[in-house]
Write an enzyme that holds these catalytic residues in place. Structure first.
Site, PDB file in Angstrom:
ATOM      1  N   SER A 132       0.857  -1.195   0.000  1.00  0.00           N
ATOM      2  CA  SER A 132       0.000   0.000   0.000  1.00  0.00           C
ATOM      3  C   SER A 132       0.886   1.236   0.000  1.00  0.00           C
ATOM      4  CB  SER A 132      -0.862   0.005   1.273  1.00  0.00           C
ATOM      5  OG  SER A 132      -1.579   1.214   1.393  1.00  0.00           O
ATOM      6  N   TYR A 145      -2.491  -0.253  10.575  1.00  0.00           N
ATOM      7  CA  TYR A 145      -2.568  -0.641   9.156  1.00  0.00           C
ATOM      8  C   TYR A 145      -1.246  -0.308   8.463  1.00  0.00           C
ATOM      9  CZ  TYR A 145      -4.248  -0.982   4.319  1.00  0.00           C
ATOM     10  OH  TYR A 145      -4.400  -1.330   2.992  1.00  0.00           O
TER      11      TYR A 145
HETATM   12  P1  NDP Z   1     -11.832  -5.609  -0.300  1.00  0.00           P
HETATM   13  O1  NDP Z   1     -12.361  -5.448   1.084  1.00  0.00           O
HETATM   14  O2  NDP Z   1     -12.744  -5.376  -1.447  1.00  0.00           O
HETATM   15  O3  NDP Z   1     -11.161  -7.035  -0.475  1.00  0.00           O
HETATM   16  C1  NDP Z   1     -10.456  -7.681   0.545  1.00  0.00           C
HETATM   17  C2  NDP Z   1     -10.456  -9.148   0.222  1.00  0.00           C
HETATM   18  O4  NDP Z   1      -9.685  -9.842   1.226  1.00  0.00           O
HETATM   19  C3  NDP Z   1     -11.846  -9.757   0.212  1.00  0.00           C
HETATM   20  O5  NDP Z   1     -11.965 -10.616  -0.885  1.00  0.00           O
HETATM   21  C4  NDP Z   1     -11.887 -10.552   1.502  1.00  0.00           C
HETATM   22  O6  NDP Z   1     -12.735 -11.685   1.322  1.00  0.00           O
HETATM   23  C5  NDP Z   1     -10.435 -10.976   1.617  1.00  0.00           C
HETATM   24  N1  NDP Z   1     -10.051 -11.385   2.963  1.00  0.00           N
HETATM   25  C6  NDP Z   1     -10.053 -10.643   4.091  1.00  0.00           C
HETATM   26  N2  NDP Z   1      -9.664 -11.382   5.128  1.00  0.00           N
HETATM   27  C7  NDP Z   1      -9.402 -12.625   4.643  1.00  0.00           C
HETATM   28  C8  NDP Z   1      -8.980 -13.838   5.237  1.00  0.00           C
HETATM   29  N3  NDP Z   1      -8.736 -13.938   6.555  1.00  0.00           N
HETATM   30  N4  NDP Z   1      -8.819 -14.927   4.451  1.00  0.00           N
HETATM   31  C9  NDP Z   1      -9.073 -14.849   3.125  1.00  0.00           C
HETATM   32  N5  NDP Z   1      -9.474 -13.733   2.513  1.00  0.00           N
HETATM   33  C10 NDP Z   1      -9.649 -12.636   3.270  1.00  0.00           C
HETATM   34  O7  NDP Z   1     -10.592  -4.601  -0.382  1.00  0.00           O
HETATM   35  P2  NDP Z   1      -9.485  -4.329  -1.496  1.00  0.00           P
HETATM   36  O8  NDP Z   1      -9.773  -5.020  -2.743  1.00  0.00           O
HETATM   37  O9  NDP Z   1      -9.293  -2.877  -1.498  1.00  0.00           O
HETATM   38  O10 NDP Z   1      -8.206  -4.972  -0.779  1.00  0.00           O
HETATM   39  C11 NDP Z   1      -7.311  -5.855  -1.411  1.00  0.00           C
HETATM   40  C12 NDP Z   1      -5.900  -5.535  -0.926  1.00  0.00           C
HETATM   41  O11 NDP Z   1      -5.528  -4.228  -1.395  1.00  0.00           O
HETATM   42  C13 NDP Z   1      -5.739  -5.500   0.592  1.00  0.00           C
HETATM   43  O12 NDP Z   1      -4.526  -6.134   0.943  1.00  0.00           O
HETATM   44  C14 NDP Z   1      -5.656  -4.013   0.890  1.00  0.00           C
HETATM   45  O13 NDP Z   1      -4.961  -3.750   2.079  1.00  0.00           O
HETATM   46  C15 NDP Z   1      -4.936  -3.511  -0.335  1.00  0.00           C
HETATM   47  N6  NDP Z   1      -5.054  -2.087  -0.585  1.00  0.00           N
HETATM   48  C16 NDP Z   1      -6.277  -1.512  -0.844  1.00  0.00           C
HETATM   49  C17 NDP Z   1      -6.372  -0.141  -1.033  1.00  0.00           C
HETATM   50  C18 NDP Z   1      -7.673   0.550  -1.243  1.00  0.00           C
HETATM   51  O14 NDP Z   1      -7.703   1.800  -1.212  1.00  0.00           O
HETATM   52  N7  NDP Z   1      -8.758  -0.147  -1.477  1.00  0.00           N
HETATM   53  C19 NDP Z   1      -5.175   0.712  -0.992  1.00  0.00           C
HETATM   54  C20 NDP Z   1      -3.954  -0.001  -0.756  1.00  0.00           C
HETATM   55  C21 NDP Z   1      -3.906  -1.342  -0.564  1.00  0.00           C
HETATM   56  P3  NDP Z   1     -13.599 -12.415   2.444  1.00  0.00           P
HETATM   57  O15 NDP Z   1     -14.149 -11.368   3.346  1.00  0.00           O
HETATM   58  O16 NDP Z   1     -14.632 -13.136   1.623  1.00  0.00           O
HETATM   59  O17 NDP Z   1     -12.667 -13.360   3.129  1.00  0.00           O
END
Ligand code: NDP
Length: 239
Positions: A132, A145
């Site tokens: 990030s 975070y």
């Molecule tokens: P979302 O919340 O849309 O997606 C997060 C995903 O992670 C979901 O599919 C969720 O699925 C999954 N997840 C969470 N916990 C678990 C777990 N314990 N086991 C398996 N899967 C898990 O957010 P983003 O798409 O934005 O996030 C994706 C990545 O991008 C993250 O690492 C985030 O930190 C990073 N990021 C995002 C930014 C933003 O502005 N959006 C900026 C910078 C980085 P489920 O709940 O079904 O398990």
């Protein structure tokens, strides 16, 4: 046939967009997240979807075994699953610290541990870790975070050094603000609403597809080319 791609956190946001982008490039996929239905709803070809918590190494390994039996060895792992719950330190919740530390750091480490040895043995493979902008610079109200994402960047680069001689790539993709569900898990109202207000002020955050395209592009470069780190933000995002 193109090689197998494993994507964690594929049930929404960047992970789901990345699944669609790799499917468009005709790769077989193993999609993992705790919620199965949204991954199945993508209806992607040559795709196995499994409800796996990235902290459950046994079910993570079982899903990899199943996918590799069907599609051959995993050439790519996108360690994307992550959570963010922001708040000023004095108002933050230690249970939420645990979730962020466990999922964002130990989840990534688990994925690396399960995929890396096969890649090293085969002398080829790519692991993309989603860091990030909060893993490059700090933001107030994001202390834990930021800590987890600084850890992702450090872990990724240190392991890249270890396996570079084995022709295995570790790539850290560091998005800025992307319009997904991520910030909606923040229970501190001012932090959550402030994120959306600022996104609106700058004309909108990035789309998940913007990041997905960068992930696929960096993976599809020749194996002899390693994009070590990429920071991708909305142009009008100031911090
Ligand atoms: P979302 O919340 O849309 O997606 C997060 C995903 O992670 C979901 O599919 C969720 O699925 C999954 N997840 C969470 N916990 C678990 C777990 N314990 N086991 C398996 N899967 C898990 O957010 P983003 O798409 O934005 O996030 C994706 C990545 O991008 C993250 O690492 C985030 O930190 C990073 N990021 C995002 C930014 C933003 O502005 N959006 C900026 C910078 C980085 P489920 O709940 O079904 O398990």
């Amino acid at each position: 046939m193109n090689k197998l791609v494993i994507i964690t956190g594929a049930s929404s946001g960047i992970g789901a967009a990345t699944a669609q982008a790799f499917a468009a490039a005709a790769h077989p996929l193993l999609l993992l997240a705790r919620r199965l239905e949204p991954m199945e709803a993508l209806k992607l070809p040559s795709t196995l979807c499994r409800a796996v918590d990235v902290l459950d190494a046994e079910s993570f390994q079982r899903a990899i075994d199943e996918a590799e039996a069907q599609f051959g060895p995993a050439e790519y792992l996108v360690n994307n699953a992550g959570v963010m719950m922001n708040a000023p330190a004095l108002e933050s919740n230690p249970t939420q610290w645990d979730s962020m530390i466990d999922i964002n750091i130990k989840g990534v480490l688990t994925g690396i541990r399960l995929a890396l040895s096969g890649m090293v043995k085969r002398g080829s493979g790519t692991i993309v870790n989603i860091g990030s902008i909060a893993g490059v610079k700090t933001f107030s109200n994001h202390a834990v975070y930021c800590g987890t994402k600084f850890a992702v960047h450090a872990i990724s680069e240190a392991i890249r050094e270890e396996v570079s001689s084995k022709n295995v790539r570790l790539i850290t993709i560091a998005p800025g603000m992307v319009e997904t569900d991520l910030v909606n898990h923040t229970t501190h109202d001012a932090s959550r609403d402030g994120w959306w207000d600022y996104a609106k002020q700058i004309g909108g955050a990035l789309k998940p597809t913007d990041i997905a395209e960068a992930i696929v592009w960096s993976c599809k470069l020749p194996q002899s080319v390693c994009v070590r780190e990429m920071v991708i933000c909305p142009t009008r995002q100031e911090p």
